[in-house]
Design a protein around this motif. Sequence first.
Motif, mmCIF file in Angstrom:
data_model
loop_
_atom_site.group_PDB
_atom_site.id
_atom_site.type_symbol
_atom_site.label_atom_id
_atom_site.label_comp_id
_atom_site.label_asym_id
_atom_site.label_seq_id
_atom_site.Cartn_x
_atom_site.Cartn_y
_atom_site.Cartn_z
ATOM 1 N N ASP A 129 -4.664 8.197 42.734
ATOM 2 C CA ASP A 129 -4.023 8.634 41.434
ATOM 3 C C ASP A 129 -2.625 8.382 41.510
ATOM 4 O OD1 ASP A 129 -4.083 9.329 38.670
ATOM 5 O OD2 ASP A 129 -4.903 11.277 38.828
ATOM 6 N N GLU B 209 -4.354 16.137 35.832
ATOM 7 C CA GLU B 209 -3.769 15.511 37.337
ATOM 8 C C GLU B 209 -2.914 17.072 37.899
ATOM 9 O OE1 GLU B 209 -3.123 11.121 36.357
ATOM 10 O OE2 GLU B 209 -1.488 12.313 36.336
ATOM 11 N N GLU C 288 0.309 9.477 40.701
ATOM 12 C CA GLU C 288 1.097 10.414 40.883
ATOM 13 C C GLU C 288 0.807 10.917 42.198
ATOM 14 O OE1 GLU C 288 -0.829 9.631 38.350
ATOM 15 O OE2 GLU C 288 0.483 9.400 36.616
HETATM 16 MG MG MG Z 1 -2.369 9.297 37.278
#
Ligand code: MG
Length: 398
Positions: free
Chosen positions: A154, A223, A156
């Motif tokens: 992912d 997230e 981030e």
């Molecule tokens: Mg993401």
Amino acid sequence: MSLQRTVSILGATGSIGASTAAVIEEVTARGDGEITVEALTGGGNITALVDLVRRLKPRFVAISDPDRLADLRDALAGLPTQAGAGPAAITEAAARPAGWVMSAITGAAALDPTRAAIERGATVALANKECLVCAGPLLLAAAAKTGARLLPVDSEHNAIFQVLDRPERMEKLTLTASGGPFRQWSAERMAAATPDQACAHPNWSMGRKISVDSATLMNKGLELIEAAFLFGTPESKIDVLVHPQSVIHSLVAYCDGSVLAQMAAPDMRIPIAHALAWPDRAAITTARLDLAAIGSLTFEAPDLIRFPALRLAREALQTGGFAPAALNAANETAVEEFLAGRIGFLDIAAVVEEVLQHWDAGGHGAIANSPSSFDEVLAVDAVARRLALAAAARRRAA
Ligand code: MG
Ligand code: NAD
């Protein structure tokens, strides 16, 4: 450099799967590595899966639909690849001996196969976030036991992983968010938003479920929970910052006032290549970042009134226990209902809130209790889906 890997791709026919295949092919074509593909899995798209079989030559492929094994075998005629169908075959694909596994199935359906890869000690490149949201502590405990390594894909979390060199000196993590397609829309306009409008993301091209999550900001909420588990960080130390250009993928602030950020063009091949080559780096031909052309980077605080999903995810993380699993399952169901045209866009967060609010009162057990097994998580997931369907039906009738 010569990268030696045996890999499997779970969710190979999706958006992350396609980018993973492209990275593998580029590394191989450059002569930068020898990558053998053990297994690939897909949902129902046999044509796309067989195209990947011809390109990547895996030993085994599996599709999730148990009724289509004969169709898959027909499509594979003449190829040496073995085939399986149904959820157990998907998990079998993950259990086969590949040192590196890309986990890129959408939703909690990734939980069982991801767990199978972790339980045999593989390096797991984790694009799927829902499995960590519903069973983060159990998956991390399993990884600690087998020595499996989780590499965040992912964007981030991959950014944080790249700059978090002294976790004990970290003061704050900041997850950046593009703000999605409705960043500047009024609530009235969002109420009438169609699935295609919600899936038209300004910066990223992704599967439909995560695209809707990006429009509600539930993606950032998931997230937030993913980051708390992956990096062992309390909720109070994780901020969310809207950054519409998607150039800075996240930031880490340290105790001396320094802030480190990872920047790149918004292209998932970059975090995928990072996870594939880690701890080395692989050369790939992604668009290079041209900051002069971009001109300016802007930032703003998220609006929790128009985007309540982010607040709900933060509350679920604060509650802990089963709350993240219930939040995730209710959200998956609500997004499916929205994509099928049965509820409105603003109903998604409303359904999730209703499920969480009435959980304890409904006699489903205390939501803050910690799950002690994957079966308990799956039971909570099933109840949350049933409650979300009922809540969606009520909204439709109203
Ligand atoms: Mg993401
Ligand atoms: P996608 O919809 O494009 O692909 C999903 C893949 O999973 C497909 O191969 C599909 O056939 C398979 N699949 C779906 N349901 C399944 C089931 N029940 N059993 C087995 N296989 C199933 O999705 P995507 O955009 O590639 O996202 C995959 C995961 O990666 C998601 O968890 C998402 O949150 C995460 N992720 C995606 C991006 C992105 O840019 N696309 C970025 C960060 C994280």
